[in-house]
Design a protein around this motif. Structure first.
Motif, PDB file in Angstrom:
ATOM      1  N   SER A   1      -7.972   3.141   8.038  1.00 22.16           N
ATOM      2  CA  SER A   1      -7.477   1.992   8.546  1.00 22.16           C
ATOM      3  C   SER A   1      -5.804   2.094   8.877  1.00 22.16           C
ATOM      4  O   SER A   1      -5.224   2.052   7.897  1.00 22.16           O
ATOM      5  CB  SER A   1      -7.236   0.788   7.581  1.00 22.16           C
ATOM      6  OG  SER A   1      -6.969  -0.372   8.258  1.00 22.16           O
ATOM      7  N   PRO A   2      -5.483   3.099   9.874  1.00 24.08           N
ATOM      8  CA  PRO A   2      -4.235   3.664  10.241  1.00 24.08           C
ATOM      9  C   PRO A   2      -3.133   2.422  10.252  1.00 24.08           C
ATOM     10  O   PRO A   2      -3.752   1.343  10.725  1.00 24.08           O
ATOM     11  CB  PRO A   2      -4.329   4.401  11.266  1.00 24.08           C
ATOM     12  CG  PRO A   2      -5.562   4.057  12.054  1.00 24.08           C
ATOM     13  CD  PRO A   2      -6.585   3.507  10.995  1.00 24.08           C
ATOM     14  N   PRO A   3      -1.987   2.549  10.124  1.00 26.54           N
ATOM     15  CA  PRO A   3      -0.915   1.646  10.274  1.00 26.54           C
ATOM     16  C   PRO A   3      -0.936   1.432  12.056  1.00 26.54           C
ATOM     17  O   PRO A   3      -1.044   2.000  12.956  1.00 26.54           O
ATOM     18  CB  PRO A   3       0.467   2.331  10.142  1.00 26.54           C
ATOM     19  CG  PRO A   3       0.306   3.611  10.101  1.00 26.54           C
ATOM     20  CD  PRO A   3      -1.284   3.738   9.857  1.00 26.54           C
ATOM     21  N   THR A   4      -0.610   0.097  12.353  1.00 24.55           N
ATOM     22  CA  THR A   4      -0.325  -0.407  13.625  1.00 24.55           C
ATOM     23  C   THR A   4       1.223  -0.334  13.685  1.00 24.55           C
ATOM     24  O   THR A   4       1.402  -0.675  15.060  1.00 24.55           O
ATOM     25  CB  THR A   4      -0.741  -1.809  13.832  1.00 24.55           C
ATOM     26  OG1 THR A   4      -0.167  -2.880  12.947  1.00 24.55           O
ATOM     27  CG2 THR A   4      -2.510  -1.919  13.570  1.00 24.55           C
TER      28      THR A   4
ATOM     29  N   ASP B   1       0.718  -1.350  -0.118  1.00 24.43           N
ATOM     30  CA  ASP B   1       0.090   0.072   0.039  1.00 24.43           C
ATOM     31  C   ASP B   1       0.973   1.044   0.070  1.00 24.43           C
ATOM     32  O   ASP B   1       1.667   1.489   0.989  1.00 24.43           O
ATOM     33  CB  ASP B   1      -1.021   0.027   1.153  1.00 24.43           C
ATOM     34  CG  ASP B   1      -1.858   1.123   1.273  1.00 24.43           C
ATOM     35  OD1 ASP B   1      -1.792   2.053   0.471  1.00 24.43           O
ATOM     36  OD2 ASP B   1      -2.782   1.201   2.131  1.00 24.43           O
ATOM     37  N   GLU B   2       0.932   2.023  -1.211  1.00 32.95           N
ATOM     38  CA  GLU B   2       1.895   3.153  -1.173  1.00 32.95           C
ATOM     39  C   GLU B   2       1.524   4.190  -0.364  1.00 32.95           C
ATOM     40  O   GLU B   2       2.144   5.107   0.001  1.00 32.95           O
ATOM     41  CB  GLU B   2       1.886   3.430  -2.889  1.00 32.95           C
ATOM     42  CG  GLU B   2       2.707   2.592  -3.718  1.00 32.95           C
ATOM     43  CD  GLU B   2       4.049   2.594  -3.441  1.00 32.95           C
ATOM     44  OE1 GLU B   2       4.706   3.302  -2.663  1.00 32.95           O
ATOM     45  OE2 GLU B   2       4.719   1.319  -4.147  1.00 32.95           O
ATOM     46  N   THR B   3       0.197   4.299   0.203  1.00 32.02           N
ATOM     47  CA  THR B   3      -0.325   5.323   0.943  1.00 32.02           C
ATOM     48  C   THR B   3       0.448   5.144   2.219  1.00 32.02           C
ATOM     49  O   THR B   3       0.276   6.181   3.138  1.00 32.02           O
ATOM     50  CB  THR B   3      -1.823   5.589   1.108  1.00 32.02           C
ATOM     51  OG1 THR B   3      -2.101   4.090   1.825  1.00 32.02           O
ATOM     52  CG2 THR B   3      -2.485   5.431  -0.354  1.00 32.02           C
ATOM     53  N   LEU B   4       1.149   3.957   2.668  1.00 29.14           N
ATOM     54  CA  LEU B   4       1.701   3.872   3.931  1.00 29.14           C
ATOM     55  C   LEU B   4       3.207   4.344   3.831  1.00 29.14           C
ATOM     56  O   LEU B   4       3.886   3.806   4.874  1.00 29.14           O
ATOM     57  CB  LEU B   4       1.461   2.256   4.467  1.00 29.14           C
ATOM     58  CG  LEU B   4       0.042   1.965   4.746  1.00 29.14           C
ATOM     59  CD1 LEU B   4       0.049   0.501   5.303  1.00 29.14           C
ATOM     60  CD2 LEU B   4      -0.644   2.712   5.965  1.00 29.14           C
ATOM     61  N   ILE B   5       3.552   4.771   2.735  1.00 25.14           N
ATOM     62  CA  ILE B   5       5.058   4.893   2.363  1.00 25.14           C
ATOM     63  C   ILE B   5       5.509   6.355   2.346  1.00 25.14           C
ATOM     64  O   ILE B   5       4.953   7.220   1.648  1.00 25.14           O
ATOM     65  CB  ILE B   5       5.783   3.967   1.290  1.00 25.14           C
ATOM     66  CG1 ILE B   5       5.310   2.651   1.494  1.00 25.14           C
ATOM     67  CG2 ILE B   5       7.078   4.205   0.898  1.00 25.14           C
ATOM     68  CD1 ILE B   5       5.634   1.692   0.320  1.00 25.14           C
ATOM     69  N   ILE B   6       6.469   6.787   3.032  1.00 21.66           N
ATOM     70  CA  ILE B   6       7.228   8.056   2.988  1.00 21.66           C
ATOM     71  C   ILE B   6       8.384   8.231   2.576  1.00 21.66           C
ATOM     72  O   ILE B   6       9.210   7.463   3.109  1.00 21.66           O
ATOM     73  CB  ILE B   6       6.915   8.968   4.522  1.00 21.66           C
ATOM     74  CG1 ILE B   6       5.245   8.972   4.649  1.00 21.66           C
ATOM     75  CG2 ILE B   6       7.508  10.174   4.413  1.00 21.66           C
ATOM     76  CD1 ILE B   6       5.123   9.399   6.242  1.00 21.66           C
ATOM     77  N   HIS B   7       8.639   8.794   1.712  1.00 22.00           N
ATOM     78  CA  HIS B   7      10.283   9.020   1.195  1.00 22.00           C
ATOM     79  C   HIS B   7      10.676  10.376   1.476  1.00 22.00           C
ATOM     80  O   HIS B   7       9.990  11.392   1.075  1.00 22.00           O
ATOM     81  CB  HIS B   7      10.306   8.646  -0.426  1.00 22.00           C
ATOM     82  CG  HIS B   7       9.978   7.127  -0.614  1.00 22.00           C
ATOM     83  ND1 HIS B   7      11.066   6.152  -0.142  1.00 22.00           N
ATOM     84  CD2 HIS B   7       9.068   6.596  -1.359  1.00 22.00           C
ATOM     85  CE1 HIS B   7      10.524   4.865  -0.756  1.00 22.00           C
ATOM     86  NE2 HIS B   7       9.257   5.231  -1.365  1.00 22.00           N
ATOM     87  N   GLN B   8      11.965  10.514   1.952  1.00 25.98           N
ATOM     88  CA  GLN B   8      12.216  11.873   2.366  1.00 25.98           C
ATOM     89  C   GLN B   8      13.937  11.866   2.522  1.00 25.98           C
ATOM     90  O   GLN B   8      14.192  10.859   2.455  1.00 25.98           O
ATOM     91  CB  GLN B   8      11.572  12.419   3.630  1.00 25.98           C
ATOM     92  CG  GLN B   8      11.774  11.418   4.717  1.00 25.98           C
ATOM     93  CD  GLN B   8      11.597  12.683   6.089  1.00 25.98           C
ATOM     94  OE1 GLN B   8      10.544  12.844   6.479  1.00 25.98           O
ATOM     95  NE2 GLN B   8      12.675  12.999   6.470  1.00 25.98           N
TER      96      GLN B   8
END
Length: 334
Positions: A237-240, A211-218
């Motif tokens: 459905s937030p990450p656990t 799920d790309e919505t759960l990924i942050i690149h910085q």
């Protein structure tokens, strides 16, 4: 100012003999060598390093260029490099690029003007290729540390980023987590790409959709995921659990969670790549994939000195140091 002629006169030897003792060249009896060194100590003589480098065509100086001295991984790496350099009779100059290509270029220019004998180089990212090519064009030996740079072959010390990431995500999955977020570095850095691949592979092997919505690149160094973190937490459905791709990002994530009143690990689990500094041993908390940072530096110096001294070694060597999964208290079962 004491000169080699003063030493020669007091030791009753020629200036050439004193020069040979200082530069450790030529055949001299041990008795004469001891006599000259004793006089040097008595007169508090300090050799002129510039003159010595002209004789030997070496400065006995190495450079270590890293990306973030505040990152405990690089702090330990630097200590290993310093100890290794001292063991081989070299001094070590430090540079810190702050993950910035322009600053990295300035350090490379300084390295060339200083005429160091070799460089341990932790690249800011893929665009470091130009800076490495400049070192090669000037025949400066180097060993790449931690991050690969496409387009250049050289001696290299790196960790197994993909496998370490997979271990961390496997551990979270084993605790029952399925919604696992990734706070990662920029994808123009090889370790960030590999840690993303390890994360994705671990999910795929367990049949969990990516799920790309759960990924942050910085940027690895400057944690600024506050807005992104808000988006993660406000999802239906937030990450656990959160996997932070290095320790600097992990500290930023945990700080932001606590500011929101979200507890780790009671409300959300957090794991990260690379351990924290020694102070964390007083209150172990983060579950990590720990790399042998000190060995990165020590082994890097070994490869570099072998290259400088013209040892019979292959054209390029790659050493991969494995990470260790260290389980602490920052993650809990669903």
């Amino acid at each position: 100012m004491v000169t080699i002629y003063d030493i020669a006169q007091k030791a009753n030897v020629s200036a050439m003999t004193v020069s040979k003792v200082i530069n450790n060249t030529g055949r001299i009896s041990e008795e004469t060598r001891r006599k000259v060194k004793k006089v040097m100590e008595e007169l508090n003589y300090i050799p002129n390093s510039n003159a010595r480098s002209l004789v030997l065509q070496q400065t006995q100086i190495l450079s270590l260029l890293i990306t973030d001295i505040t990152n405990p991984f690089y702090t330990s790496l630097a200590r290993g490099a310093e100890d290794g350099a001292k063991q081989y009779g070299y001094r070590l100059l430090f540079g810190n690029s702050d993950e910035d290509y322009a600053k990295e270029k300035d350090y490379v220019d300084m390295i060339l003007s200083t005429r160091v004998d070799g460089v341990l180089f932790a690249p800011a990212g893929d665009l470091s290729l130009k800076n490495l090519e400049k070192l090669r064009a000037h025949n400066i030996p180097f060993v790449i540390m931690d991050r690969a740079v496409p387009g250049i072959e050289s001696d290299m010390i790196c960790g197994d980023s993909k496998e370490g990431a997979r271990k961390l995500v496997d551990y979270l999955i084993g605790l029952g987590h399925r919604r696992i977020a990734l706070v990662n570095g920029s994808l123009d850095v090889s370790t960030a790409r590999l840690r993303y691949e390890g994360y994705a592979e671990a999910l795929a092997l367990q049949g969990i959709p990516l799920d790309e919505t759960l990924i942050i690149h910085q940027n690895y160094r400057d944690y600024h995921a506050d807005d992104h973190l808000e988006q993660l937490l406000e999802q239906p459905s937030p990450p656990t659990a959160i996997f932070a791709a290095n320790n600097v990002l992990a500290v930023g994530v945990i700080r932001d969670l606590r500011e929101r009143g979200i507890r780790v690990p009671e409300d959300i689990s957090v794991v990260c790549f690379d351990d924290l500094d020694l102070s964390s041993a007083l209150d172990p908390f983060l579950t990590v994939a720990a790399q042998p940072a000190y060995q990165f530096g020590a082994m890097g110096i070994q490869l570099l000195v072998e290259r400088i001294r013209g040892s019979s070694v292959p054209e390029s060597r790659k050493v991969i140091l494995p990470s260790e999964l260290v389980i602490r208290s920052s993650a809990k079962p669903i």
